[in-house]
Each structure stands twice: as C-alpha cells, then as structure tokens.
Write a protein that holds these residues in place. Structure first.
Motif, PDB file in Angstrom:
ATOM      1  N   ARG A 133       0.815  -1.209   0.000  1.00 39.68           N
ATOM      2  CA  ARG A 133       0.000   0.000   0.000  1.00 39.68           C
ATOM      3  C   ARG A 133       0.856   1.269   0.000  1.00 39.68           C
ATOM      4  NH1 ARG A 133      -3.651  -0.894   4.720  1.00 39.68           N
ATOM      5  NH2 ARG A 133      -4.344  -2.857   3.837  1.00 39.68           N
ATOM      6  N   ARG A 179       2.069   1.503  -3.741  1.00 42.32           N
ATOM      7  CA  ARG A 179       1.021   1.776  -4.721  1.00 42.32           C
ATOM      8  C   ARG A 179       0.557   3.224  -4.645  1.00 42.32           C
ATOM      9  NH1 ARG A 179      -2.710  -3.252  -2.987  1.00 42.32           N
ATOM     10  NH2 ARG A 179      -1.458  -4.951  -3.847  1.00 42.32           N
ATOM     11  N   GLY A 180       0.495   3.847  -5.802  1.00 43.03           N
ATOM     12  CA  GLY A 180       0.001   5.214  -5.858  1.00 43.03           C
ATOM     13  C   GLY A 180       1.067   6.223  -5.447  1.00 43.03           C
ATOM     14  N   SER A 198       2.320   4.138  -9.924  1.00 42.18           N
ATOM     15  CA  SER A 198       0.886   4.309 -10.185  1.00 42.18           C
ATOM     16  C   SER A 198       0.521   3.601 -11.475  1.00 42.18           C
ATOM     17  CB  SER A 198       0.551   5.788 -10.342  1.00 42.18           C
ATOM     18  OG  SER A 198       0.053   6.297  -9.141  1.00 42.18           O
ATOM     19  N   MET A 199      -0.788   3.399 -11.644  1.00 42.60           N
ATOM     20  CA  MET A 199      -1.241   2.762 -12.881  1.00 42.60           C
ATOM     21  C   MET A 199      -2.350   3.582 -13.502  1.00 42.60           C
ATOM     22  SD  MET A 199      -1.563  -1.284 -12.305  1.00 42.60           S
ATOM     23  CE  MET A 199      -1.743  -1.583 -14.045  1.00 42.60           C
ATOM     24  N   ARG A 228     -13.138  14.178  -5.690  1.00 41.42           N
ATOM     25  CA  ARG A 228     -12.966  13.318  -4.519  1.00 41.42           C
ATOM     26  C   ARG A 228     -12.099  12.107  -4.848  1.00 41.42           C
ATOM     27  NH1 ARG A 228     -17.585  10.930  -1.262  1.00 41.42           N
ATOM     28  NH2 ARG A 228     -15.848   9.704  -0.553  1.00 41.42           N
ATOM     29  N   GLU A 277      -8.718  11.249  -2.691  1.00 45.15           N
ATOM     30  CA  GLU A 277      -8.537  10.035  -1.891  1.00 45.15           C
ATOM     31  C   GLU A 277      -7.065   9.689  -1.689  1.00 45.15           C
ATOM     32  OE1 GLU A 277     -11.511   9.421  -0.210  1.00 45.15           O
ATOM     33  OE2 GLU A 277     -11.111   7.296  -0.592  1.00 45.15           O
ATOM     34  N   SER A 278      -6.302   9.654  -2.796  1.00 44.62           N
ATOM     35  CA  SER A 278      -4.889   9.265  -2.686  1.00 44.62           C
ATOM     36  C   SER A 278      -4.114  10.287  -1.865  1.00 44.62           C
ATOM     37  CB  SER A 278      -4.252   9.166  -4.064  1.00 44.62           C
ATOM     38  OG  SER A 278      -5.108   8.524  -4.948  1.00 44.62           O
ATOM     39  N   ARG A 293      -5.201  12.229   0.460  1.00 41.42           N
ATOM     40  CA  ARG A 293      -5.537  12.157   1.879  1.00 41.42           C
ATOM     41  C   ARG A 293      -4.864  10.961   2.535  1.00 41.42           C
ATOM     42  NH1 ARG A 293      -9.189  15.033   4.325  1.00 41.42           N
ATOM     43  NH2 ARG A 293     -10.284  13.325   5.316  1.00 41.42           N
ATOM     44  N   VAL A 294      -4.795   9.859   1.786  1.00 42.08           N
ATOM     45  CA  VAL A 294      -4.207   8.658   2.367  1.00 42.08           C
ATOM     46  C   VAL A 294      -2.681   8.765   2.433  1.00 42.08           C
ATOM     47  CG1 VAL A 294      -3.773   6.213   1.938  1.00 42.08           C
ATOM     48  CG2 VAL A 294      -6.102   7.108   1.816  1.00 42.08           C
ATOM     49  N   HIS A 295      -2.041   9.177   1.320  1.00 42.41           N
ATOM     50  CA  HIS A 295      -0.579   9.138   1.303  1.00 42.41           C
ATOM     51  C   HIS A 295       0.063  10.344   1.974  1.00 42.41           C
ATOM     52  CE1 HIS A 295      -0.180   5.498  -0.966  1.00 42.41           C
ATOM     53  NE2 HIS A 295      -1.010   5.931  -1.883  1.00 42.41           N
ATOM     54  N   MET A 337      -8.066  10.363 -14.931  1.00 41.64           N
ATOM     55  CA  MET A 337      -7.357   9.181 -14.436  1.00 41.64           C
ATOM     56  C   MET A 337      -5.861   9.471 -14.318  1.00 41.64           C
ATOM     57  SD  MET A 337      -8.150   5.373 -14.915  1.00 41.64           S
ATOM     58  CE  MET A 337      -8.290   5.211 -16.651  1.00 41.64           C
ATOM     59  N   ILE A 363      -5.315  11.420 -11.209  1.00 37.19           N
ATOM     60  CA  ILE A 363      -5.338  10.564 -10.012  1.00 37.19           C
ATOM     61  C   ILE A 363      -4.001   9.850  -9.876  1.00 37.19           C
ATOM     62  CG2 ILE A 363      -6.391   8.534  -8.950  1.00 37.19           C
ATOM     63  CD1 ILE A 363      -9.003   9.286 -10.362  1.00 37.19           C
ATOM     64  N   ALA A 364      -3.564   9.256 -10.990  1.00 33.23           N
ATOM     65  CA  ALA A 364      -2.352   8.444 -10.940  1.00 33.23           C
ATOM     66  C   ALA A 364      -1.134   9.290 -10.567  1.00 33.23           C
ATOM     67  CB  ALA A 364      -2.130   7.755 -12.283  1.00 33.23           C
ATOM     68  N   SER A 420      -1.172  12.092  -8.806  1.00 35.28           N
ATOM     69  CA  SER A 420      -1.428  12.988  -7.683  1.00 35.28           C
ATOM     70  C   SER A 420      -0.324  12.930  -6.639  1.00 35.28           C
ATOM     71  CB  SER A 420      -2.785  12.678  -7.053  1.00 35.28           C
ATOM     72  OG  SER A 420      -2.810  11.342  -6.611  1.00 35.28           O
TER      73      SER A 420
END
Ligand SMILES: Nc1ncnc2c1ncn2[C@@H]1O[C@H](COP(=O)(O)OP(=O)(O)O)[C@@H](O)[C@H]1O
Ligand code: SF4
Ligand SMILES: [Mg+2]
Lengths: 316, 364
Positions: free
Chosen positions: B106, B109-110, B114-115, B132, B136-137, B139-141, B185, B188-189, B191
């Motif tokens: 985890r 990834r990202g 990234s993919m 959003r 997501e990424s 906020r998590v990473h 996309m 996102i990848a 970010s």
C-alpha cells in the motif's frame, strides 16, 4: 430534475386514489348489509345512524368522494358499539406513532445488522466466513417472525428476564424502558429482513469489487476499509435501498402479528381488535392509512434512489 | 499555477530513496501463473527487464499475450487466491516487491508506482465526484486536510489540461468526455508524484484524434517530473516514437527487446516483424489491427512445444517445434535481445535446415 419529480408526484396522486378506492370498497365486499354486519346486536336506530354516516343509500362514486373528503380531513368515522363509540381517529392517532416507531426500529436494526455482515461476506466471498454468514441468513429466513418472537419472549423475556415480554413504554416516560420494550418486537421483525438485505448487498458488492474502479483504488494504495466503505458501498447499495423501501410493505404485514403478540398498541393491534369486533369502518380507515403510508414510502425511496445515483440524477 | 512538484516534494516520505543508484525497476524472471478450472494459465512466464528512472519502456503484443497480467503483477494486484507459486523478483529501487504483503504494498502503490487503465469509463467510480477520487490518494498518502487536498485536486486537473478545473472538480465521470476522463485518471495516478507510471493501453478506448493528445500529455508530464513510464499497447505504432526501449511479448514471454530505433531498424523476431507490418483494420472498431500472419496467440494452459510462435511463424523450421530458442543478444548489438532460431535477415528455417542437411562439398 424538476420535471421528473413533477411526473412522479402525478403518479403518486393516481396511485393514492386507487389505494384509497380499494380500501373504501372493503366495506362493500362484506356479505350482506354492512350495517347489520357491523352492528349485529345493536338497535335499528344505530344501524340507521351508520347508514347515514356512511351514506350507504347513495351511488358508489359519490359515497367514495364523500368518504375520501372526510378521510383527507382526518375524519375516519367511528366505532359502533352498544353504548356509543369513539372516533377512529382518536385510536389511530395513538396507534400510528407506535407502529411507525416499530417499523423504523425494525428497518434500522435490519440495516445495522445487514450492512456490515454483507460487506464482510462479499469481501470474504467463498471463504468459511461467507459460508457461515450465508447459512445463518438462510436459517433466519426459514424462521417465521412470530415463531422467532415467541422463542425470544420465552428465552430473553421469561427465562433471562432481560426484556419485558409485553406492553409498551413511551419514550418520554423512560427512554431505556422504551427501547427495551421495543427491542424484541423490532428484532423479531428485523432478522429475516436483515438476511434478505445481507444477501442482496453481498451479491451486489461482489460484483462491484470486480469493477475496474476498485482495482484503480487499490492501485492507488488506498486501505481496504476505505475502498469497501467509501468506494464500493454506495454503488452496491442501489438494490438494497430499493428493496429496503419495498420491504416496508412486508414489515407492515409482519408488524400486525408482532404487535398482537407483544400487545403493542399500534395500528396492527388496532386492526386486529377491530376485525375481531367487526368494526369494519375502523378497519377500512386503518387499511387506507397503511396503504397510503406504503405508497408514500415507496415514493420517497424512489426520490432517494435518484439522489443517490448521480447517473440517474443527471439523466433527468 | 503553483509549482506543485516542489510543494509535494517537501512531502516525500522516507520510502523514496534517492541514494539508490541501480535501475529504478529491475524485474527478474517474473512468473505469474493462475489456477483455473481448465488448468494452470501461464500468463507471464519468466519475464525480465530493467527500467531506469525517467525512461520509457514500451511493451507490445497482441491481446492475450500477458501484458496486463505483467503490469498488475508488478503492483501485486493479481488475484492472490488464483496464484500458483509466484516466482521472480520485482526490485524497485532495490527493494523486492514480490514478497510484500498488502500492507507493505500500500505504501508503494500510488505513492511510488501508479497505474492508469485502458477504459476511463469503467476505471473511474461512477458515483464519486472526480475531485474526490483525486483527493482520496492525497488524503491517504500525504495525510492532507480536505481543503488542501481539494485545492491540489483542482491544480492537478488544470495540469492535465482540463478547462475550468474549479467547476469540473465537482462533476461526476459521466459528465465528462472520454478524453477528459482519461485526463482525470492521469491526474489521479500522478497525484502523489510517483516515480513510475504503468500505463496499460491508456488510449485504446479513445478516439484516434484524442489518442495523440493524451500520449503527448503523458510525455510532457513525464519529462516535467522525470518519471519512468511503462507504456503498454497492442499497437507498435502507439509505442513507437515514445519509448526508449521496447519489449515485445508473445504468449507470456518477452520475445524481442531492445532500444526502440534498433528494434525497428534491425527487427529479428518474425513476430515483431508481423506486428510491424500489420495494417489498421478499417472494418472493425478502431484500434484493431490486422496482422500480416493468420492465427491467434496460443492457449496459455498448454503452450506449444518449442518456440511458442512456431505454429504461426512463416519462417519456422523443424527445430522450432522441438527446442525453444533462448533470449539471446544480437551479434551487432548486445542490448538487442530476441528469441529466434532463424531470425529475420538470415535464412528461414527450411532454408537453413536444408543447407545443413545437404552434404558439404569436400575440397580436394
Ligand atoms: N485471473 C485470471 N485467471 C485466469 N487467466 C487469466 C487471468 N487474468 C488473465 N488471464 C489470462 O492471461 C492471459 C493474458 O492476459 P492479459 O494479460 O490480459 O493479456 P493482454 O493484456 O496482453 O491482452 C489471457 O489468456 C487471459 O485469459
Ligand atoms: S524460433 Fe522459429 S518459430 Fe520461433 S520465431 Fe524463430 S523462426 Fe519462427
Ligand atoms: Mg491488456
């Protein structure tokens, strides 16, 4: 969006007319003279009064419009007893909140049980956890709610004395006692419903978890719980929401029996008593109220569904 | 527009090791086999390659040759329950990703790798606003606050060329065109500023006119960020001008690999040759090409003995059906490797075997 809601409101009105019409017809489906059926032991004067109240001598359509006019104004007729009778409205206004509470608690309880278990079963699809939950679901579907109610009363009520076995406590009187008095009835109603919801969410969720956007979320390194709750739950919950709405009908049916078993003074118990006392005017009003409630709930569910799925929202 | 690369650079976590001087990605003998009711599918069968930081590796092959499985294996995204004895190493900055569990992966990834996926319609969540999905990424990473993440999402939408990003951020995927969705996309990848982007057929689902725009955008973002890219396509032309190196896959294996120019100039493997000489198919939907040769890739449950390409190969000799050729370097360029007994440029299989069988003239 506005036009869509407008169209749905027109549909709603039409369905309400049909529902009330059939509830109204109920009294004419009785064999023989309704007045004699409802007041078998009363005086002729009472029967004449009844005919006058209902307008039995008028044509059916004008009887209906008259009845409907009163119904929407909250005049539901009255009980016909040897020595006078109270208005149906008085009873209903006391019974309705109890039934609504029971339905809401049962629905919430069913969802609270079903959503986490459904997510878990989908996430662990094919493992023993999933099989265990599925078996449990089928078992609880196989038990009729009134049997479950009796079993719960016996073990949790009579033997362990954790819950009262009958009666109703107002929330205002004592919130704890209120929830205690409602738990067993709500749970009896909710369990089979929870099983249905769980199976439904499980299968939709399994399909969602195969989607590319879930793989995309995983490839971005998002934690599993976040993917399940924030990315997968909403797109998996459309049929759950729809069925939860439609199931209010099933719950209403079940609630009549459950109210009778637990002597909860709700609409169910009111109908139950009215039928056994042949108070068909009251039955008629109760059925119409329940029917309208059912239709309105489905209308609201339909709107919610639209709000939940942006694709539907924007298609309008 | 703010310089976001710098802003996020401050957030770089200690996992990103700048002191490592080997190749960014070093895949060694990667094997991904799936258990299925029909038997074991050898989707990726002993694949090795390396990729330096900032460079582009193109992976090309017909549909079904194992490109997607390979790319997902790198991030550990293959269905774990189906995997049979996964082998090989995936060294990313020297750390092997292969044995990592979900929790360890985890962080990679990202954040590091990234993919982006083929179909932007299915790879974006239909019931989540695009903003959003980008947030997501972040906020998590990066543990960003909602407001910061949103601001950065708007920035990113601008960077990938989406007009009025402040409005688009609150839209749902179905409100955007295919090209715009693919840009989302990409946003996102990218970010979290990954060092490696794996683009699996990033333009296959798009209109031909949009294809070039998206590929150009990817190229620009890549050089701005000095990011390495694995660019996967079934279309050699898409990869052609954009990759530094190209690997051609067939039936789960790399059959030819080398610097892009070399591969085009001195094609050795008959399969690569067939890909090069394929023509766009006008009748079928876009992005399908007609190979100059007939047949289909083999069943990966029981690939043919010898060279896996031999049933379709116009140059195949007897040896090809018996013995599998090794992946060996070309005589002229050690960086150009291929698997073939009778490579393009020399005699075909039957010619060579006939020559060998003919008794040598004895010199008196
Ligand atoms: N989960 C899986 N289980 C079994 N077979 C799979 C699975 N995923 C992919 N495959 C098979 O692996 C082969 C390679 O697929 P893929 O990597 O998608 O090819 P490509 O991306 O080059 O078109 C195909 O034959 C496909 O059917
Ligand atoms: S080894 Fe033989 S079958 Fe394989 S590509 Fe070369 S010539 Fe064709
Ligand atoms: Mg693919």
């Amino acid at each position: 969006m506005g036009a869509l809601i407008g169209k749905k409101v027109v549909q709603l009105a039409a369905v309400l007319l049909v529902v009330t019409f059939f509830s109204f017809l109920l009294i004419h489906l009785l064999p023989g003279d309704p007045a004699a059926t409802i007041i078998p032991l009363g005086t002729d004067a009472q029967r004449t009064q009844l005919r006058k109240d209902v307008g039995l001598d008028k044509p059916l359509v004008s009887q209906y419009t008259r009845w409907l006019g009163k119904f929407v104004r909250g005049d539901f007729g009255r009980y016909y007893r040897q020595f006078g009778g109270e208005p149906v409205r008085k009873r209903l206004s006391q019974a309705l909140p109890v039934s609504l509470q029971l339905l809401v608690y049962a629905e919430v309880l069913a969802l609270v049980i079903a959503i986490p278990l459904g997510i878990l079963a989908a996430y662990r699809a094919g493992t023993w956890v999933d099989r265990f939950l599925s078996t449990g679901a089928f078992a609880s579907l196989a038990i009729p709610d009134f049997v479950l109610a009796l079993v719960l009363i016996f073990y949790l009520g009579v033997k362990l004395k954790w819950f009262p076995v009958l009666g109703y406590v107002h929330f205002g009187q004592s919130p704890t006692e209120h929830f205690k008095s409602m738990f067993l009835p709500a749970f009896s109603l909710a369990l089979a419903q929870a099983a249905v919801y769980m199976r439904l969410l499980r299968s939709d969720m399994i399909a969602t978890l195969q989607e590319d956007y879930i793989l995309m979320a995983r490839s971005q390194g998002l934690p599993t719980w976040r993917i399940l709750l924030r990315h997968a739950l909403r797109p998996s919950s459309f049929s759950l929401l729809t069925v939860a709405g439609i199931s209010v009908g099933t719950l209403i049916g079940g609630a009549i029996v459950i109210e009778a078993i637990f002597t909860l003074p709700g609409v169910g118990l009111t109908i139950f008593q009215a039928i056994s006392e042949r108070q068909y005017i009251a039955v008629q009003a109760c059925v119409a109220v329940i029917g309208c409630g059912y239709v309105v709930v489905n209308f609201v569910v339909d709107l919610l569904y639209t709000a939940l799925d942006p694709r539907v929202r924007h298609a309008a | 527009m703010r310089n976001d690369a710098a802003a996020v650079g401050e957030l770089l976590d200690p996992v990103g090791r700048s002191d490592f001087d080997g190749p960014l990605l070093d895949v060694r003998d990667l094997t991904t086999h799936f258990q299925t009711p029909r038997g074991i599918v050898r989707a990726v069968d002993g694949v090795s390659f390396t990729l330096e930081a900032g460079r582009t590796l193109g992976i090309v092959g017909e549909s079904g040759s194992g490109k997607t499985v390979l790319s997902r294996s790198i991030l550990g995204l293959s269905p774990r329950r189906q995997l049979v004895d996964p082998q090989g190493q995936i060294l990313f900055e020297g750390r092997d990703l292969r044995p990592m569990d979900e929790h360890e992966l985890r962080e990679v990834r990202g954040r590091q790798i990234s993919m982006i996926f083929q179909d932007p319609m299915t790879a974006l969540n239909p019931v989540m606003k695009v903003g959003r999905q980008i947030m997501e990424s972040l906020r998590v990473h990066f543990d960003m606050s909602k407001a910061d993440a949103r601001e950065r999402a708007i920035d990113l939408l601008g960077q990938v060329g989406i007009p009025s990003p402040g409005v688009r951020v609150d839209e749902y995927p179905h409100q955007l065109s295919g090209g715009m969705r693919q840009r989302v996309m990409i946003a996102i990848a990218l970010s979290c500023e990954p060092k490696l982007l794996i683009a699996d057929e990033p333009t296959t689902a798009l209109d031909v006119t949009v294809q070039a725009q998206i590929l150009d955008l990817l190229g620009r973002l890549q050089s701005e960020r000095n990011m390495a890219v694995v660019l996967i396509s079934h279309d050699l032309e898409v990869v052609g001008g954009r990759a530094d190196d190209i690997a051609v896959m067939y039936a789960g294996r790399i059959v030819e690999m080398g610097p892009a120019a070399e591969l085009f100039k001195a094609t050795r493997m008959p399969y690569t040759d067939a890909l090069l000489r394929s023509v766009p198919n006008i009748e079928d939907p876009p992005h399908t090409r007609l190979l100059a040769i007939g047949g289909r890739p083999p069943d990966l449950v029981s690939p043919p003995p010898g060279c896996r390409f031999n049933p379709r190969c116009p140059r195949a000799g007897f040896r090809c059906g018996v013995q599998e050729p090794p992946l060996a370097p070309d005589d002229d360029n050690v960086h150009h490797i291929y698997r073939c007994w009778y490579p393009v440029g020399g005699p075909t299989g039957p010619e060579a075997e006939a020559a060998e069988a003919r008794p040598r003239r004895v010199e008196h």
